[in-house]
Design a protein around this motif. Structure first.
Motif, mmCIF file in Angstrom:
data_model
loop_
_atom_site.group_PDB
_atom_site.id
_atom_site.type_symbol
_atom_site.label_atom_id
_atom_site.label_comp_id
_atom_site.label_asym_id
_atom_site.label_seq_id
_atom_site.Cartn_x
_atom_site.Cartn_y
_atom_site.Cartn_z
ATOM 1 N N TYR A 152 45.064 36.732 41.568
ATOM 2 C CA TYR A 152 44.696 37.995 40.935
ATOM 3 C C TYR A 152 43.336 37.889 40.243
ATOM 4 O O TYR A 152 42.941 36.820 39.765
ATOM 5 N N ARG A 153 42.659 39.012 40.214
ATOM 6 C CA ARG A 153 41.379 39.108 39.509
ATOM 7 C C ARG A 153 41.612 38.806 38.033
ATOM 8 O O ARG A 153 42.558 39.304 37.423
ATOM 9 N N ASP A 154 40.747 37.977 37.444
ATOM 10 C CA ASP A 154 40.933 37.588 36.056
ATOM 11 C C ASP A 154 39.577 37.331 35.397
ATOM 12 O O ASP A 154 38.528 37.695 35.947
ATOM 13 N N ALA A 155 39.617 36.709 34.224
ATOM 14 C CA ALA A 155 38.379 36.453 33.483
ATOM 15 C C ALA A 155 37.431 35.550 34.269
ATOM 16 O O ALA A 155 36.206 35.700 34.178
ATOM 17 N N PHE A 156 37.974 34.631 35.055
ATOM 18 C CA PHE A 156 37.107 33.764 35.848
ATOM 19 C C PHE A 156 36.362 34.563 36.910
ATOM 20 O O PHE A 156 35.187 34.300 37.175
ATOM 21 N N THR A 157 37.042 35.518 37.523
ATOM 22 C CA THR A 157 36.382 36.374 38.519
ATOM 23 C C THR A 157 35.167 37.058 37.909
ATOM 24 O O THR A 157 34.092 37.107 38.522
ATOM 25 N N GLU A 158 35.352 37.602 36.707
ATOM 26 C CA GLU A 158 34.264 38.325 36.048
ATOM 27 C C GLU A 158 33.140 37.371 35.641
ATOM 28 O O GLU A 158 31.958 37.709 35.748
ATOM 29 N N GLU A 159 33.509 36.172 35.181
ATOM 30 C CA GLU A 159 32.490 35.190 34.805
ATOM 31 C C GLU A 159 31.662 34.784 36.027
ATOM 32 O O GLU A 159 30.431 34.698 35.963
ATOM 33 N N LEU A 160 32.338 34.552 37.143
ATOM 34 C CA LEU A 160 31.633 34.186 38.366
ATOM 35 C C LEU A 160 30.755 35.331 38.839
ATOM 36 O O LEU A 160 29.613 35.105 39.276
ATOM 37 N N HIS A 161 31.258 36.553 38.737
ATOM 38 C CA HIS A 161 30.474 37.727 39.144
ATOM 39 C C HIS A 161 29.174 37.804 38.344
ATOM 40 O O HIS A 161 28.098 38.025 38.906
ATOM 41 N N ARG A 162 29.268 37.592 37.037
ATOM 42 C CA ARG A 162 28.057 37.623 36.197
ATOM 43 C C ARG A 162 27.088 36.513 36.607
ATOM 44 O O ARG A 162 25.875 36.729 36.677
ATOM 45 N N GLY A 163 27.624 35.327 36.874
ATOM 46 C CA GLY A 163 26.768 34.231 37.310
ATOM 47 C C GLY A 163 26.088 34.517 38.633
ATOM 48 O O GLY A 163 24.916 34.173 38.830
ATOM 49 N N LEU A 164 26.802 35.170 39.539
ATOM 50 C CA LEU A 164 26.223 35.526 40.836
ATOM 51 C C LEU A 164 25.116 36.563 40.681
ATOM 52 O O LEU A 164 24.103 36.507 41.386
ATOM 53 N N LEU A 165 25.293 37.500 39.769
ATOM 54 C CA LEU A 165 24.260 38.510 39.537
ATOM 55 C C LEU A 165 22.985 37.867 38.995
ATOM 56 O O LEU A 165 21.872 38.242 39.387
#
Length: 239
Positions: free
Chosen positions: A208-221
């Motif tokens: 499931y989408r979680d805090a790690f998903t969002e952290e990785l998304h920010r890093g990718l941006l």
């Protein structure tokens, strides 16, 4: 869904290579995207250089080992078995590219709430509820997955990267290990001619989408912004 475009093409086709050119893909996601320090920065710059070279039209040849040939040969069968297990419509797309950043992914399947009359990009996006990643490893690896009963650490970044690009709430990991009774093998590729269930069951887990998903998304941006900055530097050299 994130502001993305679906490319309804075959993976490893000319259109697929063109769509992913210059974009950081899910298979390239790794801890260095979120880490600091000399080692992480060196890895980031190496990936940026690769993406800039792709943008310039230079592609590195990818070595395909026997394990990868096995996975490619069995992927379509794994997709069919996964769809049967899930009991939901499953479709294949070639690539998903972010509209505003140098990012993308090649999900092995997109799961739909219902099967639309048409399977165009808009129809798939409207019906999309999740996605899936398939692996077809050898027996020893499959046994490890069955014993540990968690998302394998080596695919953590790939799965969460794909969720970040798709904007979906979950992504399934499905590992399929049949007994192949007949292969056709060449230097370039393998084809599974016959298979049977064998002794090893499939392994399945929903992530499931979680805090790690969002952290990785920010890093990718952040990484994408740096690719864009360095691309502008390269363009200026030719001005």
């Amino acid at each position: 869904m994130s502001p993305s475009q679906l490319h309804l093409c075959d993976q490893r086709s000319a259109e697929w290579y063109a769509a992913r050119s210059g974009r950081v893909t899910a298979s390239e996601s790794a801890p260095f995207i979120l880490n600091a320090g000399k080692v992480a920065e060196t890895a980031k710059q190496k990936l940026i250089d690769k993406k800039l070279a792709e943008w310039a039209g230079e592609f590195e040849e990818t070595f395909v080992n026997d394990a990868m040939k096995r996975g490619i040969a069995l992927e379509a069968i794994a997709r069919e078995q996964y769809a049967l297990m899930l009991g939901a419509p499953v479709v294949e797309v070639g690539f998903v590219s972010h509209l505003t950043h140098a990012l993308g992914c090649s999900p092995d399947a997109i799961v739909l709430s219902s099967l639309p009359e048409m399977l165009g990009e808009t129809d798939i996006v409207k019906a999309m509820v999740g996605g899936a990643e398939f692996k077809c490893p050898g027996g020893a690896t499959q046994i490890r997955y069955l014993r540990e009963k968690v998302l394998p650490e080596e695919y953590k970044y790939q799965v969460h990267h794909t969720m970040a690009i798709l904007g979906t709430p979950w992504h399934d990991f499905y590992s399929f290990c049949p007994k192949v009774t007949r292969w056709t093998k060449t230097r370039e590729m393998w084809v599974c001619d016959e298979w049977e269930a064998g002794k090893l069951p499939s392994f399945y887990i929903r992530v499931y989408r979680d805090a790690f998903t969002e952290e990785l998304h920010r890093g990718l941006l952040v990484l994408s912004d740096e690719i864009t900055r360095q691309r502008a530097w390269l363009e200026a050299l030719n001005a």
